[in-house]
Design a protein around this motif. Sequence first.
Motif, mmCIF file in Angstrom:
data_model
loop_
_atom_site.group_PDB
_atom_site.id
_atom_site.type_symbol
_atom_site.label_atom_id
_atom_site.label_comp_id
_atom_site.label_asym_id
_atom_site.label_seq_id
_atom_site.Cartn_x
_atom_site.Cartn_y
_atom_site.Cartn_z
ATOM 1 N N VAL A 78 0.855 -1.189 0.000
ATOM 2 C CA VAL A 78 0.000 0.000 0.000
ATOM 3 C C VAL A 78 0.888 1.234 0.000
ATOM 4 C CG1 VAL A 78 -1.846 1.241 1.171
ATOM 5 C CG2 VAL A 78 -1.769 -1.262 1.269
ATOM 6 N N GLN A 79 0.738 2.065 -0.980
ATOM 7 C CA GLN A 79 1.609 3.225 -1.151
ATOM 8 C C GLN A 79 1.537 4.167 0.048
ATOM 9 O OE1 GLN A 79 0.873 5.411 -4.741
ATOM 10 N NE2 GLN A 79 2.697 6.682 -4.544
ATOM 11 N N GLY A 80 2.712 4.541 0.557
ATOM 12 C CA GLY A 80 2.798 5.495 1.654
ATOM 13 C C GLY A 80 2.517 4.934 3.024
ATOM 14 N N VAL A 81 2.315 3.615 3.126
ATOM 15 C CA VAL A 81 1.978 2.982 4.406
ATOM 16 C C VAL A 81 3.098 2.039 4.817
ATOM 17 C CG1 VAL A 81 0.369 1.432 5.588
ATOM 18 C CG2 VAL A 81 -0.499 3.173 4.016
ATOM 19 N N ASP A 82 3.574 2.172 6.049
ATOM 20 C CA ASP A 82 4.595 1.258 6.569
ATOM 21 C C ASP A 82 3.998 -0.133 6.737
ATOM 22 O OD1 ASP A 82 6.339 3.390 6.746
ATOM 23 O OD2 ASP A 82 5.996 3.734 8.872
ATOM 24 N N ARG A 83 4.870 -1.158 6.620
ATOM 25 C CA ARG A 83 4.404 -2.530 6.802
ATOM 26 C C ARG A 83 5.476 -3.350 7.493
ATOM 27 N NH1 ARG A 83 5.270 -7.405 4.191
ATOM 28 N NH2 ARG A 83 3.606 -8.960 4.479
ATOM 29 N N VAL A 84 5.035 -4.241 8.384
ATOM 30 C CA VAL A 84 5.923 -5.220 8.997
ATOM 31 C C VAL A 84 5.290 -6.596 8.807
ATOM 32 C CG1 VAL A 84 4.850 -4.860 11.263
ATOM 33 C CG2 VAL A 84 7.090 -5.934 11.116
ATOM 34 N N GLY A 85 6.115 -7.565 8.420
ATOM 35 C CA GLY A 85 5.596 -8.905 8.191
ATOM 36 C C GLY A 85 6.724 -9.881 7.960
ATOM 37 N N VAL A 86 6.394 -11.028 7.408
ATOM 38 C CA VAL A 86 7.383 -12.050 7.067
ATOM 39 C C VAL A 86 7.207 -12.397 5.590
ATOM 40 C CG1 VAL A 86 7.428 -12.995 9.403
ATOM 41 C CG2 VAL A 86 5.883 -13.988 7.693
ATOM 42 N N ASP A 87 8.163 -13.147 5.053
ATOM 43 C CA ASP A 87 8.052 -13.632 3.679
ATOM 44 C C ASP A 87 7.256 -14.935 3.721
ATOM 45 O OD1 ASP A 87 8.355 -14.620 1.099
ATOM 46 O OD2 ASP A 87 10.403 -13.872 0.883
ATOM 47 N N ASP A 88 5.931 -14.813 3.633
ATOM 48 C CA ASP A 88 5.058 -15.984 3.767
ATOM 49 C C ASP A 88 5.299 -16.999 2.657
ATOM 50 O OD1 ASP A 88 3.009 -15.396 6.047
ATOM 51 O OD2 ASP A 88 3.185 -13.523 4.942
ATOM 52 N N ARG A 89 5.565 -16.532 1.476
ATOM 53 C CA ARG A 89 5.780 -17.445 0.352
ATOM 54 C C ARG A 89 7.044 -18.273 0.567
ATOM 55 N NH1 ARG A 89 4.276 -15.980 -5.760
ATOM 56 N NH2 ARG A 89 4.741 -17.983 -6.768
ATOM 57 N N ALA A 90 8.118 -17.615 0.974
ATOM 58 C CA ALA A 90 9.373 -18.331 1.199
ATOM 59 C C ALA A 90 9.250 -19.297 2.369
ATOM 60 C CB ALA A 90 10.503 -17.340 1.457
ATOM 61 N N GLY A 91 8.535 -18.893 3.426
ATOM 62 C CA GLY A 91 8.358 -19.773 4.573
ATOM 63 C C GLY A 91 7.610 -21.036 4.199
ATOM 64 N N MET A 92 6.543 -20.889 3.409
ATOM 65 C CA MET A 92 5.770 -22.059 3.015
ATOM 66 C C MET A 92 6.490 -22.877 1.955
ATOM 67 S SD MET A 92 3.121 -23.584 4.074
ATOM 68 C CE MET A 92 1.597 -22.805 4.608
ATOM 69 N N LEU A 93 7.304 -22.226 1.138
ATOM 70 C CA LEU A 93 8.121 -22.957 0.176
ATOM 71 C C LEU A 93 9.055 -23.918 0.905
ATOM 72 C CD1 LEU A 93 9.220 -23.442 -2.724
ATOM 73 C CD2 LEU A 93 10.763 -21.499 -2.340
ATOM 74 N N ALA A 94 9.659 -23.446 1.988
ATOM 75 C CA ALA A 94 10.558 -24.301 2.772
ATOM 76 C C ALA A 94 9.801 -25.482 3.371
ATOM 77 C CB ALA A 94 11.226 -23.482 3.878
ATOM 78 N N LEU A 95 8.600 -25.235 3.851
ATOM 79 C CA LEU A 95 7.792 -26.321 4.424
ATOM 80 C C LEU A 95 7.392 -27.328 3.347
ATOM 81 C CD1 LEU A 95 6.278 -27.584 6.793
ATOM 82 C CD2 LEU A 95 4.365 -26.042 6.303
ATOM 83 N N GLY A 96 6.979 -26.820 2.182
ATOM 84 C CA GLY A 96 6.604 -27.709 1.092
ATOM 85 C C GLY A 96 7.767 -28.563 0.631
ATOM 86 N N ARG A 97 8.959 -27.972 0.557
ATOM 87 C CA ARG A 97 10.142 -28.741 0.170
ATOM 88 C C ARG A 97 10.486 -29.802 1.209
ATOM 89 N NH1 ARG A 97 13.835 -23.634 -2.028
ATOM 90 N NH2 ARG A 97 13.134 -23.723 -4.215
ATOM 91 N N HIS A 98 10.261 -29.475 2.472
ATOM 92 C CA HIS A 98 10.490 -30.461 3.534
ATOM 93 C C HIS A 98 9.596 -31.677 3.318
ATOM 94 C CE1 HIS A 98 10.749 -32.333 7.477
ATOM 95 N NE2 HIS A 98 9.446 -32.124 7.670
ATOM 96 N N LEU A 99 8.325 -31.452 3.037
ATOM 97 C CA LEU A 99 7.389 -32.563 2.857
ATOM 98 C C LEU A 99 7.645 -33.312 1.554
ATOM 99 C CD1 LEU A 99 4.154 -30.812 4.143
ATOM 100 C CD2 LEU A 99 5.438 -32.620 5.295
ATOM 101 N N SER A 100 7.937 -32.586 0.489
ATOM 102 C CA SER A 100 8.221 -33.272 -0.775
ATOM 103 C C SER A 100 9.514 -34.074 -0.668
ATOM 104 C CB SER A 100 8.306 -32.277 -1.932
ATOM 105 O OG SER A 100 9.446 -31.434 -1.822
ATOM 106 N N GLY A 101 10.459 -33.568 0.116
ATOM 107 C CA GLY A 101 11.702 -34.307 0.331
ATOM 108 C C GLY A 101 11.490 -35.582 1.116
ATOM 109 N N LEU A 102 10.396 -35.648 1.875
ATOM 110 C CA LEU A 102 10.045 -36.870 2.600
ATOM 111 C C LEU A 102 9.246 -37.833 1.728
ATOM 112 C CD1 LEU A 102 8.995 -35.332 6.053
ATOM 113 C CD2 LEU A 102 11.140 -36.499 5.496
ATOM 114 N N GLY A 103 9.031 -37.449 0.470
ATOM 115 C CA GLY A 103 8.359 -38.333 -0.468
ATOM 116 C C GLY A 103 6.887 -38.092 -0.673
#
Length: 367
Positions: A161-186
């Motif tokens: 949102v233009q002109g508005v401060d934001r604090v958060g996390v990289d949700d996509r990267a966090g879930m990508l890591a979780l998905g890779r963990h599960l896919s790595g388990l087969g």
Amino acid sequence: MTGSPHLRRPATLASLAAELGVSRTTVSNAYNRPDQLSAPLRERVLEAARRLGYPGPDPVARSLRTRKAGAVGLLLTEALSFAFRDPGATGFLEGLALACEKAGTGLLLVPVSPEHSDVDAVYQAGVDGFVVYSVSEDDPHFQAVLQRPLPTVVCDQPSGVQGVDRVGVDDRAGMLALGRHLSGLGHRRVGVLCMRLGARRQDGPADLDRQTGSTYSVQRERLAGLRDAFDEVGVDWADVPVHERFEHSEEAGAAGAKALLDARPDITALVCTSDLLAIGALREARERGLRVPEDLSVAGFDGIPEAERIGLTTVRQPFRDKGREAGRLLLERGDRNTSEQVTLPTELVEGTTSRALRQSGEFFSGW
């Protein structure tokens, strides 16, 4: 009957000043600028105020004079109780409260329903700025906040949102890591249970259009991260059942898991976009007689205390730090006229609710 003649009217700033033989500024300073008075003089003023029943300066009049309300408004598009029963919101609220305490300012909760468009509570809130906690991009209450000429900080969503401060996390990267963990388990036959994707109440399957068109960017990004992870190993996302739950609770997680497992009993892993949903899913798995993780791996996102206690595989995010950072961005803004975007780290927690997929009675050892 006109009342007892023995009742004394409450003292005013002027009458207290006259009683003490000092100026009204001196009395005011005793409350608002104590550093301007000697300790004995301030104590004499306060003692006389107690004796005469003077309640102190009128906060409303003071706010009109200084044009400061002395409070931060926290916009929650949920019932007020949500702030005290949702573990993520509670952690965030604690961090924000700590930032407000440090700055000597108050905190006003402005809870509103996502299913109602009445924005009067936003317009009437006497605050010096807003922190907006995780709302949809088209939320009318958020639009009302933007119409007020006050500094605003968003936690999590909406983003960009233009002109508005934001604090958060990289949700996509966090879930990508979780998905890779599960896919790595087969795991290839997976199901997904997600939080609400829109303001309209919906409980049930969510097709790709609803997923990608969600007005809740956090859910949109978490689903995209999972989609990326399983696309890497050749899983067609169109074959992945995604079920949505409007309410965010363990009960919603259990009900969602029941519906999903009834429809697709062949899945070997169930990924939930929050820990609360995952905890409910674990309860449903137990009631069905499924062993976790032997028969079904279950994972969440958030890293709430209960998830850590039960050993849930999840993605941990720093809720309290989010609150602190949101408070800092708002309360230490000063004359800054550019927006800041703060992205805090996440951590994959490989708990005891996920394991390698069995193949012909043996553990899966990789592809």
